[in-house]
Design a protein around this motif. Structure first.
Motif, short mmCIF file in Angstrom:
data_model
loop_
_atom_site.label_atom_id
_atom_site.label_comp_id
_atom_site.label_asym_id
_atom_site.label_seq_id
_atom_site.Cartn_x
_atom_site.Cartn_y
_atom_site.Cartn_z
N LEU A 113 9.39 12.98 -23.76
CA LEU A 113 10.05 14.03 -24.82
C LEU A 113 10.98 14.46 -24.76
CD1 LEU A 113 6.92 15.97 -22.34
CD2 LEU A 113 7.32 15.67 -24.96
N GLY A 114 11.49 13.55 -23.69
CA GLY A 114 12.99 13.74 -23.56
C GLY A 114 14.16 13.66 -25.18
N ASP A 115 12.57 12.19 -26.07
CA ASP A 115 14.05 12.59 -27.86
C ASP A 115 13.36 13.47 -28.38
OD1 ASP A 115 13.87 10.42 -29.91
OD2 ASP A 115 15.08 9.54 -29.14
N LYS A 116 13.87 13.33 -29.16
CA LYS A 116 13.81 15.09 -30.27
C LYS A 116 12.73 14.15 -31.34
CE LYS A 116 17.65 18.49 -29.39
NZ LYS A 116 17.82 17.61 -28.11
N ILE A 117 13.22 13.47 -31.48
CA ILE A 117 12.48 13.18 -32.90
C ILE A 117 10.62 12.78 -31.62
CG2 ILE A 117 12.04 11.20 -34.19
CD1 ILE A 117 15.07 10.76 -34.89
N ALA A 118 10.91 11.50 -31.49
CA ALA A 118 9.54 11.32 -29.75
C ALA A 118 8.68 12.72 -29.57
CB ALA A 118 10.10 10.61 -28.99
N ALA A 119 9.50 14.01 -29.30
CA ALA A 119 9.02 14.98 -29.38
C ALA A 119 7.74 15.60 -30.50
CB ALA A 119 9.86 16.17 -28.54
N ARG A 120 8.72 16.45 -31.12
CA ARG A 120 8.05 16.40 -32.48
C ARG A 120 7.46 15.96 -32.87
NH1 ARG A 120 11.48 19.50 -36.98
NH2 ARG A 120 10.46 18.31 -37.74
N ARG A 121 7.30 14.31 -32.73
CA ARG A 121 5.69 13.41 -32.96
C ARG A 121 5.10 13.65 -32.52
NH1 ARG A 121 9.38 7.77 -33.61
NH2 ARG A 121 10.60 8.56 -36.24
N LEU A 122 4.93 13.88 -30.99
CA LEU A 122 4.16 14.01 -30.33
C LEU A 122 3.79 15.97 -30.28
CD1 LEU A 122 2.42 13.16 -27.79
CD2 LEU A 122 4.12 14.40 -25.84
N GLU A 257 -0.16 28.24 -23.21
CA GLU A 257 -1.19 26.70 -23.38
C GLU A 257 -0.60 25.34 -24.44
OE1 GLU A 257 -4.58 28.41 -24.86
OE2 GLU A 257 -4.34 29.54 -23.29
N ALA A 258 0.74 26.13 -25.17
CA ALA A 258 1.59 25.17 -26.45
C ALA A 258 1.46 23.81 -25.62
CB ALA A 258 1.28 25.52 -27.23
N ALA A 259 1.99 24.47 -23.84
CA ALA A 259 3.48 23.71 -23.97
C ALA A 259 2.96 23.54 -22.31
CB ALA A 259 4.35 24.96 -22.26
N VAL A 260 1.84 23.49 -21.87
CA VAL A 260 1.25 22.65 -21.47
C VAL A 260 0.29 21.33 -21.65
CG1 VAL A 260 -1.05 22.85 -19.33
CG2 VAL A 260 0.54 24.63 -19.63
N ARG A 261 -0.47 22.19 -23.04
CA ARG A 261 -0.91 21.18 -23.67
C ARG A 261 0.46 19.48 -24.71
NH1 ARG A 261 -2.92 24.11 -27.03
NH2 ARG A 261 -1.68 23.87 -28.87
N ALA A 265 -0.05 16.30 -22.42
CA ALA A 265 -0.26 14.46 -22.81
C ALA A 265 0.48 13.29 -23.18
CB ALA A 265 -0.10 15.47 -25.12
N ALA A 266 1.97 14.11 -22.55
CA ALA A 266 3.05 12.49 -22.10
C ALA A 266 3.10 12.74 -21.40
CB ALA A 266 4.44 13.90 -22.34
N GLY A 267 1.60 12.71 -20.42
CA GLY A 267 1.65 12.68 -18.58
C GLY A 267 3.01 12.80 -18.07
N TYR A 268 3.58 13.87 -18.36
CA TYR A 268 4.13 14.92 -17.44
C TYR A 268 4.10 14.85 -15.86
CZ TYR A 268 9.04 17.45 -17.81
OH TYR A 268 10.19 17.32 -17.17
N VAL A 269 5.54 14.82 -14.45
CA VAL A 269 5.35 15.71 -13.79
C VAL A 269 6.36 15.59 -13.14
CG1 VAL A 269 5.20 14.07 -11.45
CG2 VAL A 269 3.26 13.44 -12.84
N ASN A 270 6.52 16.84 -12.49
CA ASN A 270 7.21 17.95 -12.05
C ASN A 270 7.97 18.70 -13.43
OD1 ASN A 270 10.70 18.27 -10.83
ND2 ASN A 270 9.07 16.77 -9.47
N GLU A 289 11.86 21.46 -28.59
CA GLU A 289 12.07 20.31 -27.71
C GLU A 289 11.49 20.59 -26.66
OE1 GLU A 289 16.15 20.38 -28.05
OE2 GLU A 289 16.59 21.34 -26.32
N VAL A 290 11.35 19.59 -25.86
CA VAL A 290 11.24 18.87 -24.24
C VAL A 290 12.35 19.49 -23.93
CG1 VAL A 290 9.99 18.77 -22.35
CG2 VAL A 290 8.84 19.59 -24.43
N ASN A 291 13.24 20.13 -22.82
CA ASN A 291 14.03 19.71 -21.79
C ASN A 291 13.34 19.24 -20.54
OD1 ASN A 291 15.76 22.43 -22.90
ND2 ASN A 291 16.18 21.30 -23.08
#
Length: 659
Positions: A113-122, A257-261, A265-270, A289-291
């Motif tokens: 998610l931190g890489d903007k290109i990867a985040a767009r794809r996700l 809900e979109a943010a949580v989704r 999907a990224a396996g995010y914690v914190n 993007e995701v910060n």
């Protein structure tokens, strides 16, 4: 929970985390650079570890030095704050490899998610809408030019790594693309060590909406609603609030809900934040993007939800479950945050100096990393403090904000306080008409109060104070007026050069018996000095008036109080040739550095003919680039510095002969 935690940051956010640690009974350890030896976060911490010289790559960006500091101090966890290493997967992985807990997402989530290109794809894969653009691996200029034509102008160039507006450029036409690509890549490489970029269609006058989310290691994930962050300068936020005055309850639920989704999907914690652009004309959102870190503006979310995000970050890192479910969370009232920065309120260029007075209101929340007497360095971000207000509704919050800004008193460093006051008082802000081009559309900076030149009486006081300082031998060699040389009281004629908020000022001072004769811009004065101390000065004017001045020395400046007003005069180096017999000479124009920084590029050579507005030098400061251009047609006489040189504010970058 942890017994000892190291904070891999500085300034306001380090102070914020220290206080969260102390509330949880955790010892807070900080790191510091040479420039921060006496910084507030060092003074407040339980322990401080030196990690290097002032430039961030030699201190706060040194992963191995920070890991070593944590291990040596017995810390069990590291909180990265925001900026610096907060979104570096390599840092999170280095913490894990060293047996330290990283207070943030796992490195795999940062990479996703931190890489903007990867985040767009996700985002595309999870059904979250994105703006049209190009995020391919082929970074050649030919491919980018072709994709830019497909997307259509105007468009945005954006750095794949990092944030804060660095590595971002607006391109209006194909003619601008090549230069913008080069500049964006160079800035991204300097700020993040990665010059990968992507292209995105520029939305015209959108709102910037972001969603705070929290996830624990047990599969629980919630959002804590949205923040409106539309008012920005240089693509960086300066005003944030929640709730957004634009969203309906249905839109709020949808974007949350979109943010949580995305986070799931990224396996995010914190803690993390998903950012979107919102087009009011059609009600559509486009993912930005995701910060993968805490945000500067997190206090407004805390103010309306009653949640301490930093304490929860630490608890989640320690293995705790979220203490609430989505249905338990509510927005109560309205909160607004403004960022008080050490920068020019019109040009947004960073400033520095010593805070001779730094008084903020004590009846609202003020998160800051400085106090009166602290030095503001140009090595790091310009943020001084965040002022956060909360009230039952938006109108009351705006009233509270206006009152708080009016009660701020700051001397010694130029800040954006006039700009914040103008925004808070603007009718469009009150009406909630917020877009990312708010400052331009409403021409806010063009309506700021025009700085008035210091009255001649104040210049008299500054000149006589310098005379006393030099004559007493207390002018240290490192002070700017050390350049005055061996002059003492017996010298017959003394030229002085100052800058105030209105421009350049030139003074000539001559001692005659017990009186002083002073010439300022062609006007002559004769004064008698009655009392002279380092903190005050009393003068008798030729007409018999007695004038009293409060004097405070601030590095290269005098802060002078006279007749209830405060003035700041920066003491510049002498320029005897420019003064000349008549006082001025305009045959040559010296282009000075608008701020301290490093020379990134030199675009001309001695002897070159240049046209008005032609770029001459690229100066890098605060990891952003600033172009110094020719004020008129001319011939380059001298380029005193080389690429990579560090220069002070006011340093002569190019000497240009007019014509």
């Amino acid at each position: 929970m942890f017994a000892r935690l190291l904070i891999a940051n500085r300034g306001e956010i380090a102070v914020r985390i220290i206080r969260a640690c102390h509330a949880l009974g955790i010892a807070a350890i900080v790191v510091y650079s040479e420039a921060d030896r006496r910084a507030l976060h060092v003074r407040l911490a339980d322990e401080a570890v030196f990690i290097g010289s002032a430039p961030a790559p030699e201190s706060y960006l040194r992963i191995e030095a920070i890991i070593e500091a944590a291990l040596r101090s017995g810390a069990q966890a590291i909180h990265p704050g925001y900026g610096f290493l907060a979104e570096r997967a390599a840092f999170a992985r280095a913490c894990r490899d060293a047996g330290l807990v990283f207070v943030g997402p796992p490195p795999e989530a940062i990479e996703a998610l931190g890489d903007k290109i990867a985040a767009r794809r996700l985002a595309l894969a999870t059904g979250v809408p994105v703006a049209s653009g190009y995020h391919g691996a082929d970074q050649s200029e030919e491919t980018l030019a072709r994709e830019a034509m497909r997307i259509g102008y105007p468009l945005l160039i954006k750095a794949s790594a990092g944030g804060g507006g660095r590595g971002m450029r607006i391109v209006q036409s194909a003619d601008e693309l090549s230069a913008a690509l080069e500049s964006a890549r160079r800035e991204a490489r300097a700020a993040f060590g990665d010059d990968t970029i992507f292209l995105e269609k520029l939305l015209i006058r959108p709102r910037h909406i972001e969603v705070q989310f929290l996830a624990d290691a047990h599969g629980n994930c919630v959002h804590l609603f949205e923040r409106e962050c539309s008012i920005q300068r240089r693509h960086q936020k300066i005003v944030e609030e929640t709730p957004s005055p634009a969203l309906t309850p249905q839109q709020r639920e949808m974007i949350g809900e979109a943010a949580v989704r995305l986070a799931r999907a990224a396996g995010y914690v914190n803690a993390g934040t998903a950012e979107f652009l919102y087009d009011e004309t059609d009600g559509r959102f486009a993912f930005l993007e995701v910060n993968t870190r805490l945000q500067v503006e997190h206090p407004v979310t805390e103010a309306v939800t009653g949640v301490d995000l930093v304490q929860l970050q630490i608890a989640i890192a320690g293995g705790a479950r979220l203490p609430f479910r989505q249905e338990d969370l509510r927005q109560r009232g309205h909160a607004i945050e403004v960022r008080l920065c050490a920068e020019d309120p019109v040009t947004f260029l960073p400033t520095g100096g010593r805070l001779t007075r730094f008084n903020l209101p004590d009846d609202i929340r003020c998160d800051t990393g400085v106090e009166t007497g602290d030095d503001v360095t140009l090595y790091y971000d310009s943020l001084l403090a965040k002022l956060i207000v909360r009230a039952d509704d938006r109108s009351a919050a705006i009233s509270t904000l206006r009152s708080a800004l009016d009660r701020c008193v700051i001397d010694g460093v130029t800040t954006n306080l006039p700009l914040l006051r103008a925004i808070a008082g603007h009718p469009a802000f009150s009406a909630g008409e917020l877009t990312t081009d708010f400052l331009n559309v409403h021409q806010v900076t063009q309506h700021l109060p025009v700085p008035l030149p210091a009255p001649n009486e104040v210049l008299l006081a500054a000149a006589l104070a310098d005379v006393q300082l030099l004559a007493s031998g207390r002018a240290a060699t490192h002070d700017p007026w050390g350049a005055l040389g061996p002059w003492r009281m017996l010298r017959a004629d003394m030229p002085l050069h100052y800058r105030d908020d209105a421009g350049e000022r030139y003074v000539r001072i001559t001692e005659h018996d017990n009186e002083w004769r002073i010439s300022i811009d062609g006007a002559s004065y004769t004064v008698e000095r009655l009392t002279a101390h380092l903190d005050h000065l009393v003068l008798r004017m030729a007409d018999g008036r007695i004038e009293r001045f409060g004097m405070t020395r601030d590095g290269s400046a005098w802060c002078i109080e006279w007749r209830g007003q405060r003035f700041r005069l920066v003491h510049a180096a002498l320029d005897v040739e420019r003064l000349g017999a008549a006082g001025h000479s305009h045959s040559r124009a010296g282009l000075e550095a608008p701020m301290p920084g490093a020379i990134a590029r030199i675009l001309v050579r001695e002897g070159d003919r240049v046209a008005a507005h032609q770029p001459l030098v690229v100066l890098e400061a605060m990891k952003m680039e600033h172009i110094v251009a020719a004020p008129h047609d001319g011939i380059v006489l001298r380029v005193p510095y080389a690429v990579g040189a560090l220069v002070a504010k006011g340093a002569l970058l190019v000497e240009l002969e007019e014509g």
